[in-house]
Design an enzyme around this catalytic site. Structure first.
Site, PDB file in Angstrom:
ATOM      1  N   ARG A  50      -8.032 -13.217  29.582  1.00  0.00           N
ATOM      2  CA  ARG A  50      -8.075 -14.933  30.430  1.00  0.00           C
ATOM      3  C   ARG A  50      -7.239 -14.830  31.035  1.00  0.00           C
ATOM      4  NH1 ARG A  50      -7.002 -19.157  25.869  1.00  0.00           N
ATOM      5  NH2 ARG A  50      -7.236 -20.507  27.633  1.00  0.00           N
TER       6      ARG A  50
ATOM      7  N   PRO B 185       5.066 -24.204  26.086  1.00  0.00           N
ATOM      8  CA  PRO B 185       4.682 -24.222  24.651  1.00  0.00           C
ATOM      9  C   PRO B 185       4.617 -22.320  24.147  1.00  0.00           C
ATOM     10  CG  PRO B 185       2.260 -24.143  24.975  1.00  0.00           C
ATOM     11  CD  PRO B 185       3.296 -23.918  26.003  1.00  0.00           C
ATOM     12  N   PHE B 186       4.842 -21.997  22.887  1.00  0.00           N
ATOM     13  CA  PHE B 186       4.558 -20.553  21.763  1.00  0.00           C
ATOM     14  C   PHE B 186       3.380 -20.161  21.986  1.00  0.00           C
ATOM     15  CE2 PHE B 186       4.351 -23.350  18.183  1.00  0.00           C
ATOM     16  CZ  PHE B 186       2.950 -22.237  17.675  1.00  0.00           C
TER      17      PHE B 186
ATOM     18  N   GLU C 213      11.082 -20.876  23.821  1.00  0.00           N
ATOM     19  CA  GLU C 213      12.236 -19.617  23.354  1.00  0.00           C
ATOM     20  C   GLU C 213      11.872 -18.745  22.260  1.00  0.00           C
ATOM     21  OE1 GLU C 213      11.959 -22.970  23.272  1.00  0.00           O
ATOM     22  OE2 GLU C 213      12.337 -23.785  21.225  1.00  0.00           O
TER      23      GLU C 213
ATOM     24  N   GLU D 261       0.122 -31.795  28.714  1.00  0.00           N
ATOM     25  CA  GLU D 261      -1.185 -31.006  28.244  1.00  0.00           C
ATOM     26  C   GLU D 261      -0.915 -30.908  26.249  1.00  0.00           C
ATOM     27  OE1 GLU D 261      -4.224 -30.803  28.805  1.00  0.00           O
ATOM     28  OE2 GLU D 261      -4.437 -30.968  30.891  1.00  0.00           O
TER      29      GLU D 261
ATOM     30  N   ARG E 137      -4.196 -23.217  18.527  1.00  0.00           N
ATOM     31  CA  ARG E 137      -4.666 -23.245  19.382  1.00  0.00           C
ATOM     32  C   ARG E 137      -5.006 -25.226  20.180  1.00  0.00           C
ATOM     33  NH1 ARG E 137     -10.308 -20.642  21.105  1.00  0.00           N
ATOM     34  NH2 ARG E 137     -10.732 -20.962  19.238  1.00  0.00           N
ATOM     35  N   CYS E 138      -4.619 -25.414  20.782  1.00  0.00           N
ATOM     36  CA  CYS E 138      -4.625 -27.224  20.685  1.00  0.00           C
ATOM     37  C   CYS E 138      -6.128 -27.206  20.543  1.00  0.00           C
ATOM     38  CB  CYS E 138      -3.744 -27.480  22.480  1.00  0.00           C
ATOM     39  SG  CYS E 138      -4.635 -26.828  23.516  1.00  0.00           S
TER      40      CYS E 138
ATOM     41  N   GLU F  60      -1.624 -32.751  13.396  1.00  0.00           N
ATOM     42  CA  GLU F  60      -2.247 -31.292  13.784  1.00  0.00           C
ATOM     43  C   GLU F  60      -1.285 -30.822  13.107  1.00  0.00           C
ATOM     44  OE1 GLU F  60      -0.056 -30.495  17.119  1.00  0.00           O
ATOM     45  OE2 GLU F  60      -2.286 -29.791  18.700  1.00  0.00           O
TER      46      GLU F  60
HETATM   47  P1  NAD Z   1       7.135 -28.035  21.518  1.00  0.00           P
HETATM   48  O1  NAD Z   1       6.977 -29.405  22.315  1.00  0.00           O
HETATM   49  O2  NAD Z   1       8.166 -28.073  20.797  1.00  0.00           O
HETATM   50  O3  NAD Z   1       7.529 -26.861  22.674  1.00  0.00           O
HETATM   51  C1  NAD Z   1       6.913 -26.721  23.584  1.00  0.00           C
HETATM   52  C2  NAD Z   1       8.190 -26.768  25.063  1.00  0.00           C
HETATM   53  O4  NAD Z   1       8.969 -27.279  25.165  1.00  0.00           O
HETATM   54  C3  NAD Z   1       9.412 -25.447  24.385  1.00  0.00           C
HETATM   55  O5  NAD Z   1       9.843 -24.591  25.826  1.00  0.00           O
HETATM   56  C4  NAD Z   1      10.420 -26.384  23.997  1.00  0.00           C
HETATM   57  O6  NAD Z   1      10.939 -25.768  24.050  1.00  0.00           O
HETATM   58  C5  NAD Z   1      10.100 -27.311  24.903  1.00  0.00           C
HETATM   59  N1  NAD Z   1      11.372 -29.119  25.013  1.00  0.00           N
HETATM   60  C6  NAD Z   1      11.953 -28.722  23.076  1.00  0.00           C
HETATM   61  N2  NAD Z   1      12.191 -30.208  23.075  1.00  0.00           N
HETATM   62  C7  NAD Z   1      12.686 -30.712  24.566  1.00  0.00           C
HETATM   63  C8  NAD Z   1      12.494 -31.619  25.019  1.00  0.00           C
HETATM   64  N3  NAD Z   1      13.088 -32.936  24.715  1.00  0.00           N
HETATM   65  N4  NAD Z   1      12.201 -32.428  27.055  1.00  0.00           N
HETATM   66  C9  NAD Z   1      12.102 -31.333  27.333  1.00  0.00           C
HETATM   67  N5  NAD Z   1      10.767 -30.158  26.808  1.00  0.00           N
HETATM   68  C10 NAD Z   1      11.132 -29.296  25.692  1.00  0.00           C
HETATM   69  O7  NAD Z   1       5.729 -27.581  21.569  1.00  0.00           O
HETATM   70  P2  NAD Z   1       5.436 -25.775  20.616  1.00  0.00           P
HETATM   71  O8  NAD Z   1       5.645 -26.177  19.107  1.00  0.00           O
HETATM   72  O9  NAD Z   1       5.730 -24.721  21.735  1.00  0.00           O
HETATM   73  O10 NAD Z   1       3.419 -25.716  21.043  1.00  0.00           O
HETATM   74  C11 NAD Z   1       2.496 -26.123  19.696  1.00  0.00           C
HETATM   75  C12 NAD Z   1       2.075 -27.307  20.460  1.00  0.00           C
HETATM   76  O11 NAD Z   1       2.055 -27.412  21.666  1.00  0.00           O
HETATM   77  C13 NAD Z   1       0.486 -27.845  19.535  1.00  0.00           C
HETATM   78  O12 NAD Z   1       0.993 -29.810  19.256  1.00  0.00           O
HETATM   79  C14 NAD Z   1      -0.822 -27.941  20.429  1.00  0.00           C
HETATM   80  O13 NAD Z   1      -1.401 -28.272  20.744  1.00  0.00           O
HETATM   81  C15 NAD Z   1      -0.210 -27.977  22.185  1.00  0.00           C
HETATM   82  N6  NAD Z   1      -0.363 -27.208  22.735  1.00  0.00           N
HETATM   83  C16 NAD Z   1      -1.306 -28.260  23.687  1.00  0.00           C
HETATM   84  C17 NAD Z   1      -1.949 -27.862  25.214  1.00  0.00           C
HETATM   85  C18 NAD Z   1      -2.771 -28.493  26.458  1.00  0.00           C
HETATM   86  O14 NAD Z   1      -3.678 -27.553  26.787  1.00  0.00           O
HETATM   87  N7  NAD Z   1      -3.191 -29.763  25.433  1.00  0.00           N
HETATM   88  C19 NAD Z   1      -1.955 -26.255  24.944  1.00  0.00           C
HETATM   89  C20 NAD Z   1      -1.477 -25.776  24.298  1.00  0.00           C
HETATM   90  C21 NAD Z   1      -0.855 -25.015  22.803  1.00  0.00           C
END
Ligand code: NAD
Length: 473
Positions: free
Chosen positions: A99, A147-148, A175, A246, A279-280, A374
């Site tokens: 991808r 995100p991760f 991280e 997103e 996956r979101c 979720e």
């Molecule tokens: P998360 O929101 O916990 O973290 C995402 C990023 O935000 C990380 O890099 C984290 O360090 C950073 N972060 C943490 N606190 C922050 C703050 N106060 N301000 C700014 N940034 C901050 O998400 P996750 O657990 O890594 O990922 C899973 C989530 O991502 C799920 O909810 C999933 O649905 C969503 N997601 C959405 C899409 C989309 O395109 N809509 C795609 C993939 C994942």
């Protein structure tokens, strides 16, 4: 063990402080990235902002294709690294690597397009013999936070369109899974990306670093992919900056009365369990008409039983771990709560550390926590419905509005689903997650503000339209 310094001004800079990365299956350390503090980040952001990139369209096209070629030569190494940091199985991470190539190649292609417009001005009694032209101008410094769950693809969805539009980026990857982002940035530099066009940082003090990545005055735009909770924090702090969010999802797949049941099971399998269901757009709720629910549920359960899961490095496996043991415990608890409140377990619900087996639940209620929140893992909850009105109401009864799908061949019902689901995407006889890397993608409600990503929309989002006019007889 792989190690990266912060990628700043074309070099790797090591502060002496580290963020360690562990594989969720083996619990062994697989790498580390340098940690920076906010004082250093402040300077990185200002220096990046002050760097003007003036690559020609051909130069951008060429660099993007060179990176794609380099990645394609290294698929084994890249997929193994993503498996190292995520615990995702090699089948999933090889798919992710392919991808990423698509994102780069589509961005290269779109770089060559000129989407300027021309408006003649002698078209009304207020007109003049002039023409108005539009041209797109890069926004400047874009702060990207990722995100991760797709650690390289989500990064490249933000970076490749920035390269294609001559913007500069400071990226803070998750991280939890930072390695592939640094790997990508180093590869991009090796392929000729100018210094300071893409800098990659992380900090052990995540909250302080993340806040600066949101509010720093040199940032023009914040592009964030992650959970809705963090997305809303960013929205409340970013102030007078452009933001693209997103966020999370709770995709419903509607299996209507007339559906071909084998097709519905196929769509469910492809839309639910890939990427350990992290996956979101993964199917989080399967709404099935009550007349066909028994047979659908039994066919789905048989298919899910046959899924191979476990060691993510075993290339025969269909699923590896979720991101952490805590995440697996959370989904196990939510599934157990649903069972305690009337849901029926058909398959799965076994946990070993961060491994959580593919699980099917029947007779789920839309109020059960496992679907009301979720649940970011391999759970397929079946909710039965009686009428299409009821199905649409349940599908929309969620804070999220990312994607949805319907399995049916009854056109009037299909049209209603497309029109009435409050989501950014609706796919017919296909999983809610289906898309191409350059088609518009993104959600509404708690899934996002309605702005789209996907290469083409992201390139538009990273630029503003300047108009100029010329005399023209
Ligand atoms: P998360 O929101 O916990 O973290 C995402 C990023 O935000 C990380 O890099 C984290 O360090 C950073 N972060 C943490 N606190 C922050 C703050 N106060 N301000 C700014 N940034 C901050 O998400 P996750 O657990 O890594 O990922 C899973 C989530 O991502 C799920 O909810 C999933 O649905 C969503 N997601 C959405 C899409 C989309 O395109 N809509 C795609 C993939 C994942």
């Amino acid at each position: 063990m792989i190690e990266f310094g912060s990628i700043v001004n074309g070099k790797q800079v090591k502060s002496g402080n580290w963020i360690d990365v562990y594989n969720p299956y083996t619990n062994k350390k697989v790498g580390r990235v340098s940690s920076i503090d906010t004082k250093t980040l402040d300077k990185v952001l200002t220096d990046t902002r002050n760097t003007k990139i003036t690559l020609t369209r051909y130069e951008r096209y060429d660099i993007l294709n060179k990176i794609a070629n380099a990645l394609e030569d290294r698929v084994d190494e890249v997929s193994k690294m993503i498996t190292d940091e995520t615990g995702l199985c090699l089948k999933d991470t090889r798919y992710e690597a392919s991808r990423v190539s698509d994102v780069l190649r589509f961005s290269a292609m779109k770089t060559l397009d000129d989407d300027s417009e021309v408006f003649p001005c002698d078209v009304s009694k207020n007109g003049k013999p002039r023409r108005i032209y539009t041209t797109r101008v890069p926004l400047g410094l874009i702060s990207c936070i990722t995100p991760f769950n797709h650690p390289m693809n989500q990064v490249v969805h933000k970076i490749a369109p920035a390269i294609a539009t001559n913007n500069t980026v400071v990226l803070k990857p998750s991280e939890k899974t930072p390695l592939s982002a640094y790997y990508f940035a180093q590869l991009a530099l090796d392929c000729g990306l100018p210094p300071n066009m893409l800098n990659v940082i992380n900090g052990a003090d995540v909250q302080a670093i993340a806040e600066m990545m949101t509010i720093h005055p040199d940032i023009t735009m914040v592009s964030f992919t992650g959970g809705s909770k963090v997305g809303k924090i960013i929205a409340s702090k970013a102030g007078y900056k452009k933001i693209v969010l997103e966020l999370g999802g709770s995709s419903a797949l509607l299996v209507l009365e007339d559906a071909n049941i084998d097709e519905a099971v196929e769509v469910t399998m492809s839309g639910t369990f890939k990427n350990s269901a992290q996956r979101c757009t993964a199917i989080r709720r399967i709404l099935v008409h009550e007349d066909i629910a028994d047979i659908y549920a039994s066919k789905l359960a048989n298919r899910v039983k046959a899924l191979k899961y476990g060691d993510p490095y075993d290339s025969e496996n269909d699923m590896g771990t979720v991101i952490t043991e805590e995440a697996a415990i959370e989904m196990e608890t939510r599934v157990q709560n649903a069972i305690d409140n009337g849901a029926v377990l058909l398959v799965g619900h076994k946990r070993d550390g961060a491994l959580y087996s593919p699980t099917v639940l029947d007779h789920v209620d839309n109020a059960h926590e496992v679907v009301a929140k979720e649940t970011f893992g391999p759970v397929a909850p079946i909710i039965r419905f009686k009428t299409l009105d009821e199905a649409i109401e349940i599908a929309n009864d969620t804070p999220y509005g990312l994607s949805g799908g319907v399995v049916s061949n009854h056109w009037p019902s299909i049209q209603r689903v497309i029109t009435e689901l409050d989501t950014g995407t609706v796919n017919v006889n296909e999983a809610p997650s289906y898309r191409l890397e350059w088609t518009p993608f993104g959600g509404v409600k708690d899934s996002g503000l309605g702005y789209k990503e996907g290469v083409i929309e992201t390139m538009k989002g990273y630029t503003y339209v300047k108009t100029y006019s010329l005399p023209w007889d």
